[in-house]
Design an enzyme around this catalytic site. Structure first.
Site, PDB file in Angstrom:
ATOM      1  CB  VAL A 153      -0.947  -0.006   1.221  1.00 35.36           C
ATOM      2  CG1 VAL A 153      -1.758   1.286   1.259  1.00 35.36           C
ATOM      3  CG2 VAL A 153      -1.860  -1.224   1.172  1.00 35.36           C
ATOM      4  CE  LYS A 154       4.461   4.963  -4.942  1.00 40.27           C
ATOM      5  NZ  LYS A 154       4.625   4.979  -6.402  1.00 40.27           N
TER       6      LYS A 154
END
Ligand code: G3P
Length: 218
Positions: A82-83
């Protein structure tokens, strides 16, 4: 050094994965927009090709929204990372997702103190944007060296340096000399890594001389 491709173009990923050298993928909202494809379809298709980490960026700007989006994205495939943007809300979400054992990539990092606070927040990866720093007259590679020195000073910081916004072969080589863990490469820069003018010239000469011998190996 791990090589990630910085693209949301599934066909390009499929093609370059044939090299056997692609360890992961990074995407961002701009790259998804450029692909013209549905975000979830892109991520599902990439995860069918690549076993390594695939960064997918949240677009909420508040902590609760980022956590909710991050958890949804992390369910697409076991290798989704997850960025999160390097904002206070992004880092609060990073702390929360790290506690839930969700892998994170903190993006849009432009200072060493930001890299330090992201690592303290439990980021799996930090993405320093070196090309964009060069664009404003700073030295992106010196920035990578600063982050490397900071992280090496503290055994408790386990965040990996993921060099991003890469434009040149010098960015690649010097990041490796510094010892950055990972680099995310635009496909064009990845392909340029194979090339040198003297390699081509030398091979042409070898093949010309070999032809004159009229021999065959097979
Ligand atoms: O994926 C983030 C980063 O690599 C973007 O690079 O070229 O848009 O500065 P660039």
């Amino acid at each position: 050094m791990d090589f990630f491709l910085d693209t949301a173009e599934v066909e390009v990923i499929k093609d370059l994965n044939e090299t056997g050298l692609i360890d992961g993928i990074t995407t961002n909202p701009s790259l998804v927009a450029k692909s013209g494809q549905n975000f979830f379809t892109v991520l599902e298709n990439i995860s069918k090709i690549i076993d390594g980490p695939i960064s997918a960026e949240v677009t909420a700007t508040d902590t609760a929204g980022m956590i909710e989006e991050g958890l949804k994205l992390s369910k697409i495939s076991k290798n989704i990372v997850v960025k999160l943007p390097l904002t206070i809300d992004g880092l609060k979400a990073c702390v929360a997702l790290s506690k839930k054992k969700v892998a994170t990539n903190v993006t849009l990092c432009f200072s060493a103190s930001q890299a330090l606070i992201a690592a303290k927040s439990g980021a799996t990866y930090i993405s320093p944007f070196i090309g964009r720093l060069d664009d404003i007259g700073e030295n992106g590679l010196d920035f990578i060296q600063d982050i490397k020195s900071i992280y090496d000073n503290y055994k408790s910081l386990n965040t990996k340096i993921l060099v991003a916004s890469v434009r040149t072969l010098e960015h690649v080589a010097k990041s490796a000399i510094i010892g950055a863990d990972t680099i995310t490469l635009p496909p064009k820069v990845f392909m340029e890594m194979y090339e040198h003018e003297l390699t081509k010239k030398g091979l042409d000469a070898f093949l010309k001389d070999w032809a004159e011998t009229k021999q065959s190996i097979l």
